[in-house]
Write a protein that holds these residues in place. Structure first.
Motif, PDB file in Angstrom:
ATOM      1  N   MET A 142       5.991  -5.449  -5.326  1.00 32.33           N
ATOM      2  CA  MET A 142       5.040  -4.736  -6.225  1.00 32.33           C
ATOM      3  C   MET A 142       4.640  -5.900  -7.316  1.00 32.33           C
ATOM      4  SD  MET A 142       4.683  -2.050  -4.990  1.00 32.33           S
ATOM      5  CE  MET A 142       3.530  -0.792  -5.862  1.00 32.33           C
ATOM      6  N   PHE A 143       5.636  -6.594  -7.704  1.00 32.92           N
ATOM      7  CA  PHE A 143       5.345  -7.670  -8.687  1.00 32.92           C
ATOM      8  C   PHE A 143       4.769  -9.006  -7.829  1.00 32.92           C
ATOM      9  CE2 PHE A 143       6.342 -11.868 -10.606  1.00 32.92           C
ATOM     10  CZ  PHE A 143       6.203 -11.571 -11.970  1.00 32.92           C
ATOM     11  N   THR A 144       4.666  -8.995  -6.585  1.00 28.62           N
ATOM     12  CA  THR A 144       4.064 -10.066  -5.809  1.00 28.62           C
ATOM     13  C   THR A 144       2.570  -9.508  -5.616  1.00 28.62           C
ATOM     14  OG1 THR A 144       6.024 -10.281  -4.483  1.00 28.62           O
ATOM     15  CG2 THR A 144       3.812 -11.102  -3.398  1.00 28.62           C
ATOM     16  N   ALA A 145       2.374  -8.186  -5.685  1.00 35.57           N
ATOM     17  CA  ALA A 145       1.081  -7.841  -5.345  1.00 35.57           C
ATOM     18  C   ALA A 145       0.245  -8.011  -6.831  1.00 35.57           C
ATOM     19  CB  ALA A 145       0.904  -6.228  -5.367  1.00 35.57           C
ATOM     20  N   ASP A 146       0.799  -7.847  -7.901  1.00 36.54           N
ATOM     21  CA  ASP A 146       0.265  -8.135  -8.944  1.00 36.54           C
ATOM     22  C   ASP A 146      -0.106  -9.730  -9.358  1.00 36.54           C
ATOM     23  OD1 ASP A 146       0.079  -5.679  -9.979  1.00 36.54           O
ATOM     24  OD2 ASP A 146       1.836  -5.664 -11.004  1.00 36.54           O
ATOM     25  N   THR A 188      -6.577   1.467  -5.286  1.00 40.88           N
ATOM     26  CA  THR A 188      -7.929   1.233  -5.589  1.00 40.88           C
ATOM     27  C   THR A 188      -8.310   1.419  -6.949  1.00 40.88           C
ATOM     28  OG1 THR A 188      -8.049   2.327  -3.251  1.00 40.88           O
ATOM     29  CG2 THR A 188     -10.093   2.198  -4.754  1.00 40.88           C
ATOM     30  N   ARG A 189      -7.742   2.431  -7.701  1.00 43.55           N
ATOM     31  CA  ARG A 189      -8.043   2.676  -8.993  1.00 43.55           C
ATOM     32  C   ARG A 189      -7.642   1.344  -9.960  1.00 43.55           C
ATOM     33  NH1 ARG A 189      -5.324   4.658 -13.145  1.00 43.55           N
ATOM     34  NH2 ARG A 189      -3.791   5.850 -11.935  1.00 43.55           N
ATOM     35  N   LEU A 190      -6.426   0.892  -9.746  1.00 42.38           N
ATOM     36  CA  LEU A 190      -5.872  -0.128 -10.492  1.00 42.38           C
ATOM     37  C   LEU A 190      -6.827  -1.347 -10.222  1.00 42.38           C
ATOM     38  CD1 LEU A 190      -2.029   0.278 -10.251  1.00 42.38           C
ATOM     39  CD2 LEU A 190      -3.655   0.688 -12.318  1.00 42.38           C
ATOM     40  N   ALA A 191      -7.131  -1.554  -9.034  1.00 44.60           N
ATOM     41  CA  ALA A 191      -7.902  -2.748  -8.434  1.00 44.60           C
ATOM     42  C   ALA A 191      -9.186  -2.802  -9.221  1.00 44.60           C
ATOM     43  CB  ALA A 191      -8.088  -2.852  -7.268  1.00 44.60           C
ATOM     44  N   LYS A 192      -9.898  -1.332  -9.437  1.00 42.93           N
ATOM     45  CA  LYS A 192     -11.361  -1.640 -10.020  1.00 42.93           C
ATOM     46  C   LYS A 192     -10.938  -1.735 -11.478  1.00 42.93           C
ATOM     47  CE  LYS A 192     -13.764   1.661  -7.101  1.00 42.93           C
ATOM     48  NZ  LYS A 192     -13.337   2.939  -6.520  1.00 42.93           N
ATOM     49  N   ASN A 225       0.893  -1.058   0.007  1.00 45.07           N
ATOM     50  CA  ASN A 225      -0.114  -0.056  -0.171  1.00 45.07           C
ATOM     51  C   ASN A 225       0.818   1.555   0.053  1.00 45.07           C
ATOM     52  OD1 ASN A 225      -2.648   1.309   0.383  1.00 45.07           O
ATOM     53  ND2 ASN A 225      -2.539   1.557   2.432  1.00 45.07           N
ATOM     54  N   GLU A 226       2.075   1.267   0.750  1.00 45.62           N
ATOM     55  CA  GLU A 226       2.852   2.268   0.765  1.00 45.62           C
ATOM     56  C   GLU A 226       3.717   2.590  -0.392  1.00 45.62           C
ATOM     57  OE1 GLU A 226       2.778   4.124   3.732  1.00 45.62           O
ATOM     58  OE2 GLU A 226       3.848   5.661   2.652  1.00 45.62           O
ATOM     59  N   GLY A 227       3.882   1.341  -1.259  1.00 46.08           N
ATOM     60  CA  GLY A 227       4.542   1.185  -2.313  1.00 46.08           C
ATOM     61  C   GLY A 227       3.784   1.940  -3.430  1.00 46.08           C
ATOM     62  N   ILE A 233      -5.917  -7.248  -2.693  1.00 46.56           N
ATOM     63  CA  ILE A 233      -5.065  -6.522  -1.780  1.00 46.56           C
ATOM     64  C   ILE A 233      -5.937  -5.346  -1.112  1.00 46.56           C
ATOM     65  CG2 ILE A 233      -2.778  -5.323  -1.603  1.00 46.56           C
ATOM     66  CD1 ILE A 233      -1.553  -7.350  -3.109  1.00 46.56           C
ATOM     67  N   ASP A 234      -6.597  -4.742  -2.314  1.00 47.97           N
ATOM     68  CA  ASP A 234      -7.208  -3.557  -2.025  1.00 47.97           C
ATOM     69  C   ASP A 234      -8.360  -3.893  -0.939  1.00 47.97           C
ATOM     70  OD1 ASP A 234      -7.963  -0.579  -2.786  1.00 47.97           O
ATOM     71  OD2 ASP A 234      -9.866  -1.719  -3.533  1.00 47.97           O
TER      72      ASP A 234
END
Ligand code: CAA
Length: 697
Positions: free
Chosen positions: A653-657, A686-690, A618-620, A664-665
């Motif tokens: 960030m790769f792990t998040a994807d 939030t935007r990317l998640a949507k 989230n901080e990233g 995650i959001d």
């Protein structure tokens, strides 16, 4: 036909130059070209031998990694390598630069190999989550013997030409012009009638795994130790072991399936991402190659504390003269004594010899006072983390430093714009944030204050390269990219202990992800007082709506500073460094939880993983959104090289994807509702998640 491989003749020798800059990667065009030109030479009656050579800087440095995401087009490299066995005319690989991966496999398919002394060769495929799948695991043991072959294949580190000669990988070293030397070598082969050496022979298996059990076990252990959690080194060993019991064609067949599995694995995807992310990090969107870095022929370091000494060693190790400056003769003498000890340690460990130590020490000069820095091209301040102290230093430095000198601060979190403003030349001020120990850690966070000149930034990035480090650019904010994105992980780790988890449970979850140490064991190692001092210095900026790290403060108030105090989150017996769970930590956590009204409960490993990791992600996302990082992959490189995040997971960030941003959001929102403002969701997340977007693709 592809024109990436040429056809020339010199007397009885056909020369096939490969021309696919920058590294002559073996993409489809090159593979087609080699196949066609080899056949042409085989059919050319005037030709009696063939030389395969790379134009430009190198022999092929491997398969074209960019093609890995698409279906492999024919001819496959293995087909070419096997085809070379059938060519009746001797084929000589002429190697310069780096013959890596498929490049070395191609050379192994040739009947002879010659190299210039500066050439390097190896099979680094394990670093990409694969193994040498074009018969390297079968041919290298036949050529170099099992031990040397496993060394190259499992550890993935290239060797120099002299070692390759010793291992039997090359037949001769060529001093002077490689092409002429290779042609002369080919002429001699023709004249002597030397039989071709076919590296796939014997065609039967080459020994029994039982007879070589010790060697195989040695490399399994090395793989576990050095590439913890990574599959490909073990797949590579399995492939070599197959080659012992199976015939060559059967082993190659088995390799095909294993290779495809590896190539399509999550680990390989992550490792290939990391390969390109690392190269991308050196590119600064608005500073092109036309901006030349300033020349750095002399350097200075202010402060001979732990960090300063590491920076001095890093500069001296790279051949740069360094002047180290302290405020008193006593502090300087102490610092110089420690620097000598550092090099003595390197000699003891066999890293360098005594002569090399003397050479490096000869580059280091000590001085008291800034006047000694008046003629220095680049000065790095590594003083105490106190903004007023740093402003004073930069103000004083401004008076003595020569025009155009780069003035850098090694601060790990402070406002460099404010530090730059203390000088009359903010365009020359940059951040160079090193990691402890600065001479060994490969990450250098290059921080770009608002007024820094483009060539000052280019100089910081060039210094990283010159000193063997990965330079990654960050803009100014508290903690920049690295520390800002890691703090939330440490913060959640301490909150979790307050809420009922043990330090060992928290750390075990994170080491379970592949990190070599958990965040609390790392805090004990680096000292809990470091962040305590930082919290104290920022006390007036604390937002009361933010949950505070009371437990971490209490540990420090009780003198539990970590390893150096014999106790921190863990206790350390008899001056050792092995963390032992300490019931006192739990008692302190219970007390602090009671004071703060924090309910204690059983905490699941899943919650630990999500809170520690998602807080950092989230901080990233905020760091990316605010433009502090130019790209998500820069954040990942910081984690790979700064915090030993497992490379085979790509970075946070790769792990998040990989996990999926909607997941995650959603969890970040739940933690926000439960734990308050520190968990405010990043608008970008939030935007990317949507939108179904991602950080790294
Ligand atoms: N495929 C595609 N692109 C490659 C490449 C490869 N194998 N190797 C390097 N490149 C690209 C880099 O991405 C970079 O591109 P940009 O300029 O666009 O960023 C460019 O070539 C130059 O590379 P470097 O910046 O890394 O240059 P360098 O001089 O510092 O290092 C090198 C050169 C040592 C060859 C280094 O690039 C390297 O280690 N490359 C990878 C080598 C490798 O892993 N080979 C094995 C490939 S897998 C394989 O071969 C499997 C198989 O058998 C089927």
């Amino acid at each position: 036909m592809s024109d990436l491989v040429g056809y020339e003749t010199e007397g009885r020798v056909a020369i096939l130059p490969i021309d696919n800059p920058p590294v002559n990667a073996l993409g489809i065009g090159v593979r087609e070209g080699i196949m066609a030109q080899v056949d042409r030479a085989a059919a050319d009656d005037s030709v009696e031998a063939i030389v395969l050579i790379g134009l430009g800087r190198t022999f092929p440095a491997g398969a074209d990694i960019r093609e890995f995401d698409q279906p492999t087009l024919e001819p496959h490299l293995i087909a070419i390598v096997d085809h070379l066995d059938t060519i009746e005319k001797p084929i000589v690989a002429a190697i310069h630069g780096t013959a890596l991966g498929g490049g070395l496999e191609l050379a192994l398919g040739c009947h002879f190999r010659v190299a210039v002394p500066s050439a390097r060769m190896g099979t680094p495929e394990v670093n990409l989550g694969i193994f040498p799948g074009a018969a390297g695991t079968q041919r290298l043991p036949r050529v170099a013997g099992l031990d040397h072959a496993l060394e190259l294949i499992v550890l993935g580190k290239p060797v120099g030409a002299a070692t390759a000669l010793e291992y039997g990988i090359v037949d001769d070293l060529i001093e002077g012009d490689l092409r002429a030397g290779a042609v002369a070598f080919a002429e001699k082969i023709i004249a002597d009638g030397t039989p071709r050496r076919i590296s796939s022979e014997p065609r039967t298996g080459i020994g029994s795994p039982e007879d070589h059990a010790e060697t195989i076990e040695k490399y399994r252990e090395l793989a576990n130790r050095r590439m913890r959690g990574q599959d490909s080194p073990h797949q590579a060993i399995d492939s070599v072991v197959d080659g012992m019991t199976m015939s060559y064609p059967d082993a190659v067949q088995a390799d095909r399936k294993r290779f495809e599995l590896c190539k399509n694995s999550d680990q390989s995807q992550a490792l290939r991402y990391a390969f390109f992310a690392e190269r991308e990090a050196s590119k600064i969107p608005d500073i092109g190659k036309e901006i030349a870095p300033r020349e750095i022929a002399s350097t200075g370091v202010i402060g001979a504390g732990t960090m300063g000494r590491g920076i001095v060693a890093s500069l001296a190790d790279s051949g740069l003269p360094v002047t180290v400056v302290e405020t008193s003769q006593e502090a300087l003498d102490n610092g110089m004594t420690e620097i000598v000890k550092l090099y003595d340690g390197m000699v003891q460990r066999g890293r360098i010899d005594a002569a090399e130590k003397d050479e490096r020490l000869a580059r280091i000069t000590g001085a008291v006072g800034f006047e000694a820095l008046s003629n220095t091209d680049l000065v790095i301040e590594a003083a105490f983390e106190d903004l007023d102290v740093k402003k004073q230093i930069f103000g004083d430095l401004d008076k003595v430093a020569k025009p155009g000198a780069i003035l850098a601060t090694n601060t790990s979190y402070m406002d460099i714009d404010a530090i730059a403003a203390a000088t009359s030349r903010p365009e020359d001020v940059i951040g160079l944030h090193y990691f402890v120990p600065a001479n060994a850690m490969r990450l250098l966070e290059v921080v770009r204050p608002a007024k820094a000149a483009p060539d000052a930034i280019a100089t910081g990035m060039a210094l990283a390269k010159k000193t063997g480090k990965i330079g990654v650019l960050a803009r100014v904010c508290h903690g920049f990219i690295a520390n800002r994105s890691r703090l939330p992980m440490v913060r959640e780790a301490t909150f979790l202990v307050e809420e009922g988890a043990s330090p060992a449970q928290v750390d075990a979850v994170l080491t379970g992800l592949g990190m070599p140490m958990g965040p609390l064991a790392v805090s004990d190692l680096s000292g809990l007082d470091v962040s305590w001092r930082m919290r104290q210095s920022l006390a007036d900026q604390h937002d009361p709506a933010h949950r505070y790290m009371h437990l971490a403060d209490r540990m420090c108030e009780l003198g539990r500073f970590g390893i150096k105090a014999g106790k921190g989150w863990y206790s350390y017996e008899d001056g050792g460094r092995r963390p032992v769970p300490d019931p006192e930590t739990e008692a302190i956590a219970i007390e602090v939880a009671k004071e703060q009204g924090t309910p204690r409960r059983d905490i699941s490993d899943d919650e630990i993983r999500e809170r520690c990791l998602y807080a950092a992600i989230n901080e990233g996302a905020k760091i990316l959104d605010e433009g502090i990082a130019a790209r998500a992959s820069d954040i990942d490189i910081m984690w790979l090289y700064g915090f030993a995040y497992p490379r085979w997971r790509g970075g946070i960030m790769f792990t998040a994807d990989e996990i999926g941003l909607p997941e995650i959001d959603q969890r970040v929102r739940e933690f926000h509702a439960e734990h308050g403002k520190l968990w405010e969701p990043s608008p970008l997340l939030t935007r990317l998640a949507k939108e179904g977007g991602a950080f790294t693709r």
